[in-house]
Design an enzyme around this catalytic site. Sequence first.
Site, PDB file in Angstrom:
ATOM      1  N   GLU A   1     -13.395  -0.864   2.432  1.00 61.01           N
ATOM      2  CA  GLU A   1     -11.806  -0.064   1.581  1.00 61.01           C
ATOM      3  C   GLU A   1     -12.018  -1.992   0.172  1.00 61.01           C
ATOM      4  O   GLU A   1     -11.720  -2.670   0.924  1.00 61.01           O
ATOM      5  CB  GLU A   1     -11.068  -0.766   1.798  1.00 61.01           C
ATOM      6  CG  GLU A   1      -9.918   0.748   2.058  1.00 61.01           C
ATOM      7  CD  GLU A   1      -8.699   0.655   2.156  1.00 61.01           C
ATOM      8  OE1 GLU A   1      -8.299   1.791   2.767  1.00 61.01           O
ATOM      9  OE2 GLU A   1      -7.779  -0.454   1.836  1.00 61.01           O
TER      10      GLU A   1
ATOM     11  N   HIS B   1     -12.934  10.807  -6.497  1.00 66.70           N
ATOM     12  CA  HIS B   1     -12.266  10.957  -7.691  1.00 66.70           C
ATOM     13  C   HIS B   1     -11.053  11.900  -7.220  1.00 66.70           C
ATOM     14  O   HIS B   1     -10.661  13.254  -7.812  1.00 66.70           O
ATOM     15  CB  HIS B   1     -13.447  11.094  -8.385  1.00 66.70           C
ATOM     16  CG  HIS B   1     -13.989  10.455  -9.568  1.00 66.70           C
ATOM     17  ND1 HIS B   1     -14.848   9.590  -9.442  1.00 66.70           N
ATOM     18  CD2 HIS B   1     -13.455   9.185 -10.821  1.00 66.70           C
ATOM     19  CE1 HIS B   1     -15.225   8.644 -10.006  1.00 66.70           C
ATOM     20  NE2 HIS B   1     -13.929   8.792 -10.491  1.00 66.70           N
TER      21      HIS B   1
ATOM     22  N   CYS C   1       0.803  -0.860  -0.103  1.00 63.00           N
ATOM     23  CA  CYS C   1       0.372  -0.289  -0.425  1.00 63.00           C
ATOM     24  C   CYS C   1       0.864   1.400  -0.408  1.00 63.00           C
ATOM     25  O   CYS C   1       0.345   2.203  -0.014  1.00 63.00           O
ATOM     26  CB  CYS C   1      -1.015   0.006   1.429  1.00 63.00           C
ATOM     27  SG  CYS C   1      -1.535  -1.708   1.108  1.00 63.00           S
TER      28      CYS C   1
HETATM   29 ZN   LIG Z   1      -4.609   1.327  -0.144  1.00 62.81          ZN
END
Ligand SMILES: [Zn+2]
Length: 155
Positions: free
Chosen positions: A143, A69, A26
């Site tokens: 997520e 976005h 990440c």
């Molecule tokens: Zn992530």
Amino acid sequence: MRLEINGWASKITFSATHIIPMHSKCGRLHGHDYAINASIEGEIGPDGVIMDFISVKEFLRSVASELDHRVLIPAKDKRVKVSKDYVEYLIGDKKLSIPRSDCIMLDIYVASAETLAEFVLKRMLDKVKFPKNVKRIEIGVDEGRGQGAWTGQDL
Ligand SMILES: [Zn+2]
């Protein structure tokens, strides 16, 4: 009694980019589809409901659209420098330079699902008025589907 709002089913979703500094995978700039979920605990009122949750959904959608976005920038991270047109994020030997207009500056120190959940909860407690029978609010930020972080507060 608990009222639950599923962000995926209620279309309280956003797509955004983030980076978790120094994390193996990440630590590279990448994106997710996120959903904001909520849980409202309390007594049923005389009208047979805990509260009218349309206002909560509208509020959560407004937060989602603010984040949609965008590159999620943790403004509390000292490695973040903001100039007029660009946000610079210095992470180890990487220097990210992102147009300011593509970013959203958030009052958090790292842009994780955990801190996003805390950010949404705090904002919601500031902006939404809950009736007295509501005893606890929880916010979950997913997520991607099936993985997320939850936080909550007693009222
Ligand atoms: Zn992530």
